[in-house]
Scaffold this active site. Structure first.
Site, PDB file in Angstrom:
ATOM      1  N   GLY A 136      -8.879   3.442   7.428  1.00 33.22           N
ATOM      2  CA  GLY A 136      -8.612   5.040   7.549  1.00 33.22           C
ATOM      3  C   GLY A 136      -7.030   5.106   7.761  1.00 33.22           C
ATOM      4  N   PHE A 137      -6.526   4.276   8.435  1.00 32.01           N
ATOM      5  CA  PHE A 137      -4.950   4.522   8.874  1.00 32.01           C
ATOM      6  C   PHE A 137      -4.026   3.435   8.509  1.00 32.01           C
ATOM      7  CE2 PHE A 137      -7.814   7.005  11.214  1.00 32.01           C
ATOM      8  CZ  PHE A 137      -7.428   8.562  10.918  1.00 32.01           C
ATOM      9  N   HIS A 140      -8.467   0.846  -3.701  1.00 33.67           N
ATOM     10  CA  HIS A 140      -9.369   0.998  -2.784  1.00 33.67           C
ATOM     11  C   HIS A 140      -9.896   1.901  -2.339  1.00 33.67           C
ATOM     12  CE1 HIS A 140      -9.584  -0.409   1.771  1.00 33.67           C
ATOM     13  NE2 HIS A 140     -10.861  -0.061   1.289  1.00 33.67           N
ATOM     14  N   MET A 183     -12.059   4.324  -0.207  1.00 31.30           N
ATOM     15  CA  MET A 183     -12.851   4.408   0.793  1.00 31.30           C
ATOM     16  C   MET A 183     -13.425   5.846   0.817  1.00 31.30           C
ATOM     17  SD  MET A 183      -9.751   2.738   3.052  1.00 31.30           S
ATOM     18  CE  MET A 183      -8.470   3.103   1.668  1.00 31.30           C
ATOM     19  N   HIS A 215      -1.239  -1.502  -4.139  1.00 35.46           N
ATOM     20  CA  HIS A 215      -2.512  -1.107  -3.695  1.00 35.46           C
ATOM     21  C   HIS A 215      -2.717   0.611  -3.315  1.00 35.46           C
ATOM     22  CE1 HIS A 215      -6.021  -2.062  -1.182  1.00 35.46           C
ATOM     23  NE2 HIS A 215      -5.500  -1.194  -0.392  1.00 35.46           N
ATOM     24  N   ASP A 258      -6.704  -6.681   4.159  1.00 29.30           N
ATOM     25  CA  ASP A 258      -5.977  -5.362   4.144  1.00 29.30           C
ATOM     26  C   ASP A 258      -5.996  -4.913   5.624  1.00 29.30           C
ATOM     27  OD1 ASP A 258      -5.375  -2.784   3.666  1.00 29.30           O
ATOM     28  OD2 ASP A 258      -6.985  -2.271   2.546  1.00 29.30           O
ATOM     29  N   GLY A 259      -4.808  -4.800   6.159  1.00 27.24           N
ATOM     30  CA  GLY A 259      -4.652  -3.951   7.384  1.00 27.24           C
ATOM     31  C   GLY A 259      -3.886  -5.039   8.364  1.00 27.24           C
ATOM     32  N   GLY A 260      -2.834  -4.288   8.879  1.00 26.23           N
ATOM     33  CA  GLY A 260      -1.976  -5.180  10.021  1.00 26.23           C
ATOM     34  C   GLY A 260      -1.324  -6.334   9.487  1.00 26.23           C
ATOM     35  N   MET A 294      -9.022   7.872   0.399  1.00 23.31           N
ATOM     36  CA  MET A 294      -9.856   8.382   1.300  1.00 23.31           C
ATOM     37  C   MET A 294     -10.506   9.765   1.301  1.00 23.31           C
ATOM     38  SD  MET A 294      -7.519   6.852   4.418  1.00 23.31           S
ATOM     39  CE  MET A 294      -6.533   5.257   4.323  1.00 23.31           C
ATOM     40  N   MET A 300     -11.368  -6.379   5.445  1.00 23.67           N
ATOM     41  CA  MET A 300     -10.633  -5.553   6.304  1.00 23.67           C
ATOM     42  C   MET A 300     -10.240  -6.057   7.522  1.00 23.67           C
ATOM     43  SD  MET A 300     -10.165  -2.662   4.072  1.00 23.67           S
ATOM     44  CE  MET A 300      -9.252  -1.983   5.785  1.00 23.67           C
ATOM     45  N   SER A 303       0.914  -1.031  -0.126  1.00 20.40           N
ATOM     46  CA  SER A 303       0.081   0.026   0.128  1.00 20.40           C
ATOM     47  C   SER A 303       0.972   1.228  -0.021  1.00 20.40           C
ATOM     48  CB  SER A 303      -0.958   0.150   1.285  1.00 20.40           C
ATOM     49  OG  SER A 303      -1.527   1.340   1.437  1.00 20.40           O
ATOM     50  N   ASP A 331      -4.653   3.517  -1.800  1.00 20.42           N
ATOM     51  CA  ASP A 331      -5.799   3.836  -0.793  1.00 20.42           C
ATOM     52  C   ASP A 331      -6.427   5.144  -1.099  1.00 20.42           C
ATOM     53  OD1 ASP A 331      -5.940   1.349   0.851  1.00 20.42           O
ATOM     54  OD2 ASP A 331      -3.916   1.763   1.208  1.00 20.42           O
TER      55      ASP A 331
HETATM   56  C1  DX5 Z   1      -6.285   1.026   5.806  1.00 20.11           C
HETATM   57  C2  DX5 Z   1      -5.988   0.909   4.396  1.00 20.11           C
HETATM   58  C3  DX5 Z   1      -4.608  -0.145   4.234  1.00 20.11           C
HETATM   59  C4  DX5 Z   1      -3.410   0.333   4.920  1.00 20.11           C
HETATM   60  C5  DX5 Z   1      -2.859  -0.755   5.174  1.00 20.11           C
HETATM   61  O1  DX5 Z   1      -7.326   1.977   5.865  1.00 20.11           O
HETATM   62  O2  DX5 Z   1      -6.846   0.294   3.452  1.00 20.11           O
HETATM   63  O3  DX5 Z   1      -4.445  -0.528   2.901  1.00 20.11           O
HETATM   64  O4  DX5 Z   1      -2.589   1.168   4.222  1.00 20.11           O
HETATM   65  O5  DX5 Z   1      -1.515  -0.582   6.254  1.00 20.11           O
HETATM   66  P1  DX5 Z   1      -0.835  -1.529   7.125  1.00 20.11           P
HETATM   67  O6  DX5 Z   1      -0.293  -2.337   6.421  1.00 20.11           O
HETATM   68  O7  DX5 Z   1       0.173  -0.660   7.719  1.00 20.11           O
HETATM   69  O8  DX5 Z   1      -1.806  -1.950   8.148  1.00 20.11           O
HETATM   70 ZN    ZN Z   2      -6.479  -0.454   1.534  1.00 18.81          ZN
END
Ligand code: DX5
Ligand code: ZN
Length: 225
Positions: A146-147, A70, A72, A37, A177-179, A41, A141, A12, A39
């Site tokens: 968001g972050f 993606h 959002m 990827h 997606d995420g963590g 927002m 997710m 991302s 993002d």
């Molecule tokens: C979160 C995004 C993710 C994010 C993942 O809202 O959609 O794509 O960038 O970031 P990490 O891998 O740091 O959790």
């Molecule tokens: Zn994403």
């Protein structure tokens, strides 16, 4: 874009240098990224703002792999054509972003892109059932969107397995997606995911001037799977 269930890592660019997207993308692809990827927002659907179609169009020539956008944002439909024109291969919209997800997915395919459906951690994968013929990718997710840099929500792993069962032989990607990092990646891979988005875990420790850590970080995720 051909279909397979091989493991794909999608860095991302939310975790890249925002002043240097083109070079960051080229560096991370040279180090082995499978997809990129992106993002988007809007500060409304999620409590953060990134960029829109003009930035996507500007980075498109730097992407040799797959541009995975993606969204959002809410509403989604008025912007689909702009992201398709910007060169997105996959456009993913959130189930929670509006009342007419079926129409949104139709519009994404109608614009010539693969249609992705993203679900927040509070949404059951059961909602995918009536949409199975409408989607090319389901993004689960594993953080609240968001972050970057948030903690993986482990209870989502059972939802990945349930989704994998629901999909059967259909050519639908399961994206997480995420963590995602070397500890969490094997959990979702074993449950049936094939596309792993990772921001912090890929970009940490490296830079355009010193991109080798990007490769090492992606190899660590692959090796853990
Ligand atoms: C979160 C995004 C993710 C994010 C993942 O809202 O959609 O794509 O960038 O970031 P990490 O891998 O740091 O959790
Ligand atoms: Zn994403």
């Amino acid at each position: 874009m051909s279909f397979d269930r091989n493991l794909k890592i999608a860095p991302s660019i939310l975790a890249a240098d925002f002043a240097n997207f083109g070079a960051e993308i080229e560096a991370v692809e040279a180090e082995g990224a499978d997809w990129i990827h992106v993002d988007v927002m809007d500060g409304h659907f999620v409590p953060n703002l990134t960029f829109g179609p003009a930035t996507c169009a500007a980075i498109r020539p730097h992407i040799k792999t797959v541009m995975d956008v993606h969204l959002m944002i809410a509403p989604v439909d008025p912007y689909i054509q702009a992201f398709a024109d910007a060169g997105a291969d996959v456009i993913t919209a959130h189930f929670e972003a509006g009342p007419h997800i079926h129409r949104t997915l139709q519009a994404i395919r109608g614009a010539g892109c693969k249609a992705g459906l993203a679900l927040n951690p509070g949404t059951s994968v059961e909602v995918v059932q009536p949409l199975l013929d409408m989607v090319d990718l389901v993004c689960l997710m594993t953080v609240n969107p968001g972050f970057g840099g948030q903690k993986f929500i482990a209870s989502q792993v059972t939802q990945v397995a349930r989704l994998r069962q629901m999909i059967g032989d259909r050519p639908i990607h399961i994206e997480i997606d995420g963590g995602v990092d070397p500890v969490t990646a094997p959990l979702v891979r074993a449950a049936g995911a094939d596309v792993l988005v990772a921001g912090s875990a890929v970009f940490k420790g490296g830079s355009v001037a010193d991109p080798a850590p990007y490769g090492a970080n992606m190899r660590a995720i692959r090796a853990a799977c």
